[in-house]
Scaffold this motif. Structure first.
Motif, PDB file in Angstrom:
ATOM      1  N   ILE A  48     -36.021 -10.738  36.242  1.00  0.00           N
ATOM      2  CA  ILE A  48     -35.982 -10.216  37.608  1.00  0.00           C
ATOM      3  C   ILE A  48     -35.396  -8.798  37.597  1.00  0.00           C
ATOM      4  N   GLU A  49     -34.315  -8.609  36.840  1.00  0.00           N
ATOM      5  CA  GLU A  49     -33.688  -7.277  36.751  1.00  0.00           C
ATOM      6  C   GLU A  49     -34.630  -6.231  36.185  1.00  0.00           C
ATOM      7  N   GLN A  50     -35.434  -6.631  35.203  1.00  0.00           N
ATOM      8  CA  GLN A  50     -36.361  -5.678  34.588  1.00  0.00           C
ATOM      9  C   GLN A  50     -37.576  -5.428  35.475  1.00  0.00           C
ATOM     10  N   THR A  51     -37.926  -6.425  36.267  1.00  0.00           N
ATOM     11  CA  THR A  51     -39.128  -6.322  37.092  1.00  0.00           C
ATOM     12  C   THR A  51     -38.899  -5.431  38.322  1.00  0.00           C
ATOM     13  N   LEU A  52     -37.736  -5.593  38.958  1.00  0.00           N
ATOM     14  CA  LEU A  52     -37.502  -4.907  40.232  1.00  0.00           C
ATOM     15  C   LEU A  52     -37.653  -3.381  40.168  1.00  0.00           C
ATOM     16  N   PRO A  53     -37.028  -2.712  39.179  1.00  0.00           N
ATOM     17  CA  PRO A  53     -37.187  -1.247  39.158  1.00  0.00           C
ATOM     18  C   PRO A  53     -38.641  -0.833  38.962  1.00  0.00           C
ATOM     19  N   ARG A  54     -39.419  -1.665  38.269  1.00  0.00           N
ATOM     20  CA  ARG A  54     -40.823  -1.328  38.033  1.00  0.00           C
ATOM     21  C   ARG A  54     -41.682  -1.525  39.291  1.00  0.00           C
ATOM     22  N   LEU A  55     -41.123  -2.214  40.277  1.00  0.00           N
ATOM     23  CA  LEU A  55     -41.864  -2.439  41.528  1.00  0.00           C
ATOM     24  C   LEU A  55     -41.401  -1.489  42.635  1.00  0.00           C
ATOM     25  N   LYS A  56     -40.441  -0.646  42.298  1.00  0.00           N
ATOM     26  CA  LYS A  56     -39.876   0.276  43.276  1.00  0.00           C
ATOM     27  C   LYS A  56     -40.997   1.119  43.905  1.00  0.00           C
ATOM     28  N   ASP A  57     -40.951   1.260  45.219  1.00  0.00           N
ATOM     29  CA  ASP A  57     -41.954   2.021  45.986  1.00  0.00           C
ATOM     30  C   ASP A  57     -43.345   1.388  45.955  1.00  0.00           C
ATOM     31  N   LYS A  58     -43.488   0.234  45.293  1.00  0.00           N
ATOM     32  CA  LYS A  58     -44.792  -0.436  45.287  1.00  0.00           C
ATOM     33  C   LYS A  58     -44.749  -1.698  46.138  1.00  0.00           C
ATOM     34  N   LEU A  59     -43.704  -2.516  45.932  1.00  0.00           N
ATOM     35  CA  LEU A  59     -43.592  -3.765  46.692  1.00  0.00           C
ATOM     36  C   LEU A  59     -42.173  -3.900  47.238  1.00  0.00           C
ATOM     37  N   ARG A  60     -42.094  -4.483  48.430  1.00  0.00           N
ATOM     38  CA  ARG A  60     -40.776  -4.823  48.977  1.00  0.00           C
ATOM     39  C   ARG A  60     -40.459  -6.251  48.546  1.00  0.00           C
ATOM     40  N   VAL A  61     -39.362  -6.415  47.817  1.00  0.00           N
ATOM     41  CA  VAL A  61     -39.102  -7.691  47.149  1.00  0.00           C
ATOM     42  C   VAL A  61     -37.841  -8.366  47.680  1.00  0.00           C
ATOM     43  N   ALA A  62     -37.944  -9.662  47.931  1.00  0.00           N
ATOM     44  CA  ALA A  62     -36.767 -10.481  48.238  1.00  0.00           C
ATOM     45  C   ALA A  62     -36.555 -11.445  47.084  1.00  0.00           C
ATOM     46  N   VAL A  63     -35.288 -11.680  46.738  1.00  0.00           N
ATOM     47  CA  VAL A  63     -34.963 -12.614  45.661  1.00  0.00           C
ATOM     48  C   VAL A  63     -34.086 -13.726  46.229  1.00  0.00           C
ATOM     49  N   ILE A  64     -34.442 -14.950  45.913  1.00  0.00           N
ATOM     50  CA  ILE A  64     -33.595 -16.086  46.280  1.00  0.00           C
ATOM     51  C   ILE A  64     -33.129 -16.728  44.990  1.00  0.00           C
ATOM     52  N   ASP A  65     -31.831 -16.889  44.864  1.00  0.00           N
ATOM     53  CA  ASP A  65     -31.263 -17.320  43.611  1.00  0.00           C
ATOM     54  C   ASP A  65     -30.580 -18.659  43.717  1.00  0.00           C
ATOM     55  N   GLY A  66     -31.011 -19.601  42.903  1.00  0.00           N
ATOM     56  CA  GLY A  66     -30.358 -20.905  42.926  1.00  0.00           C
ATOM     57  C   GLY A  66     -29.752 -21.234  41.585  1.00  0.00           C
ATOM     58  N   ASP A  67     -29.727 -20.261  40.681  1.00  0.00           N
ATOM     59  CA  ASP A  67     -29.384 -20.579  39.292  1.00  0.00           C
ATOM     60  C   ASP A  67     -27.986 -21.142  39.138  1.00  0.00           C
ATOM     61  N   ILE A  68     -27.005 -20.535  39.784  1.00  0.00           N
ATOM     62  CA  ILE A  68     -25.649 -21.055  39.660  1.00  0.00           C
ATOM     63  C   ILE A  68     -24.925 -20.920  40.984  1.00  0.00           C
ATOM     64  N   ALA A  69     -23.766 -21.556  41.079  1.00  0.00           N
ATOM     65  CA  ALA A  69     -23.062 -21.613  42.359  1.00  0.00           C
ATOM     66  C   ALA A  69     -22.443 -20.278  42.747  1.00  0.00           C
ATOM     67  N   THR A  70     -22.158 -19.448  41.784  1.00  0.00           N
ATOM     68  CA  THR A  70     -21.585 -18.149  42.122  1.00  0.00           C
ATOM     69  C   THR A  70     -22.703 -17.196  42.503  1.00  0.00           C
ATOM     70  N   SER A  71     -22.346 -16.001  42.939  1.00  0.00           N
ATOM     71  CA  SER A  71     -23.390 -15.077  43.350  1.00  0.00           C
ATOM     72  C   SER A  71     -23.673 -14.048  42.248  1.00  0.00           C
ATOM     73  N   ILE A  72     -23.300 -14.362  41.008  1.00  0.00           N
ATOM     74  CA  ILE A  72     -23.514 -13.388  39.919  1.00  0.00           C
ATOM     75  C   ILE A  72     -24.971 -12.974  39.841  1.00  0.00           C
ATOM     76  N   ASP A  73     -25.880 -13.965  39.847  1.00  0.00           N
ATOM     77  CA  ASP A  73     -27.291 -13.643  39.647  1.00  0.00           C
ATOM     78  C   ASP A  73     -27.874 -12.892  40.846  1.00  0.00           C
ATOM     79  N   SER A  74     -27.495 -13.279  42.069  1.00  0.00           N
ATOM     80  CA  SER A  74     -28.049 -12.567  43.220  1.00  0.00           C
ATOM     81  C   SER A  74     -27.466 -11.154  43.290  1.00  0.00           C
ATOM     82  N   ASP A  75     -26.210 -10.982  42.844  1.00  0.00           N
ATOM     83  CA  ASP A  75     -25.645  -9.628  42.783  1.00  0.00           C
ATOM     84  C   ASP A  75     -26.429  -8.764  41.796  1.00  0.00           C
ATOM     85  N   ARG A  76     -26.788  -9.358  40.652  1.00  0.00           N
ATOM     86  CA  ARG A  76     -27.574  -8.617  39.659  1.00  0.00           C
ATOM     87  C   ARG A  76     -28.916  -8.205  40.259  1.00  0.00           C
TER      88      ARG A  76
END
Ligand SMILES: Nc1nc2c(ncn2[C@@H]2O[C@H](COP(=O)(O)OP(=O)(O)O)[C@@H](O)[C@H]2O)c(=O)[nH]1
Ligand SMILES: [Mg+2]
Ligand SMILES: [Zn+2]
Lengths: 218, 113
Positions: A48-76
């Motif tokens: 997800i981290e590698q994909t987002l910058p490559r989509l900059k100005d092309k797609l508006r992206v929302a991320v929903i993160d369920g991987d762990i209970a903390t917000s580390i992944d959604s912050d990333r």
């Protein structure tokens, strides 16, 4: 009066029905959505981290993160350029289900996005049984996990639309027979779209990003 | 592995059908579970006793029909029952098989008063 009533209903149907409702809201908002599944550490957040910058100005992206209970992944994800990043607290559950996704979708104005990426809980068994209602299911396999995973987790490999083989930069260092791995995948899921890439070196990412762009444009 | 949500779903489906039939009480549930569905009968029973309390289904007996896993080799088309953790074809060693049976997880019928 005692009576036998035939039911013949799949027990997980409640989830499937909700998944259909999720799909309908995503469709009507015109947003393309993917459910990213993998074992812990395969590279869901890295992709997800590698994909987002490559989509900059092309797609508006929302991320929903369920991987762990903390917000580390959604912050990333937010740092990497997601226009919205929402953390689902699964309360220790080993998978996301359609109810949890619906709760998260309600927090977003879906019409403001072109692409929704859902990072599922790291697990190679359970997420396969719980449809979320996204357009496509993606499985990330990573080279260090070994080439026998399709044989050990057939349920996961059978149900996905696309397969990302991550960490190919490690191929010279670990025993991973790509032939053997691909044969297992072929037998279980002959039409699956496959991407070999490395989130470390960036190799192979363009094809994956292109696939997301094409699907989001539909 | 997901016995709680499965048990909740089971209760919901049973109650819907019982209410539709105007039943006063559910006495028995007939459940079919495939060996590949990763469900433990005892855990379902455990959650059931808790969540069915104060419903039409309180005290109902759960009957489990187990279905053995059956695979078909996509190389030699042998049908076989796999061992735990070993799905490879016993005849030709072929990899990647079609699952013919064993993934079932369904409520077949209920008995009501
Ligand atoms: N060598 C290498 N390491 C990677 C690659 N992708 C991810 N990693 C590492 O794998 C670890 C787990 O990644 P993460 O994205 O957090 O996995 P997740 O649990 O699936 O979200 C991190 O230490 C990443 O740096 C890759 O392509 N090559
Ligand atoms: Mg992660
Ligand atoms: Zn065979």
């Amino acid at each position: 009066m005692p009576q036998n009533i035939p039911v013949v209903e799949n027990i997980l149907n409640a989830n499937d029905r909700l998944a259909e409702e999720n799909f309908a809201s995503l469709e009507s908002a015109g947003i393309f959505s993917v459910n990213v599944m993998a074992s812990p550490g395969a590279g869901k957040t890295s992709l997800i981290e590698q994909t987002l910058p490559r989509l900059k100005d092309k797609l508006r992206v929302a991320v929903i993160d369920g991987d762990i209970a903390t917000s580390i992944d959604s912050d990333r994800a937010a740092k990497a350029g997601a226009q919205a990043a929402i953390q689902i607290n699964t309360g220790g559950d080993c998978h996301l289900d359609a109810v949890m996704l619906r709760g998260a979708l309600e927090k977003l104005d879906l019409t403001q996005f072109d692409l929704l990426i859902v990072e599922n809980v790291g697990n190679l068994v359970c997420p396969a049984s719980f449809k979320l209602g996204t357009h496509k299911s993606i499985l990330i396999a990573s080279v260090p996990e070994g080439d026998d995973k399709p044989y050990k987790y057939p349920g996961m490999y059978r149900g996905v639309d696309a397969l990302v083989i991550n960490k190919i930069d490690l191929l010279p260092y670990v025993p991973f027979k790509m032939d053997y791995f691909q044969r297992g995948v072929q037998a279980l899921n002959p039409n699956v779209k496959t991407f070999q890439l490395s989130c470390r070196t960036g190799e192979g990412l363009d094809a994956w990003v292109e696939w997301l762009i094409q699907n989001s444009a539909k | 592995m997901h016995e709680l949500p499965v048990t909740e779903s089971l209760l919901k489906i049973a109650l819907q059908h019982a209410e539709k039939a105007g039943a006063k009480r559910i006495t028995d549930l007939h459940i079919v579970i495939g060996d590949l569905a990763s469900m433990v009968d005892d855990s379902i029973q455990f959650y059931w006793d808790i969540i069915a309390k104060d419903t039409l289904a309180e005290g109902a007996t759960l009957h489990f029909r187990r279905v053995r896993a059956e695979l078909q080799c996509m190389t030699c088309f042998e049908k076989y029952h796999p061992n735990r953790d070993e799905l490879i074809c016993p005849k030709c060693g072929g990899v990647g098989a079609k699952i013919i049976a064993g993934e079932e997880l369904a409520l077949e019928s209920i008995d009501v008063d």
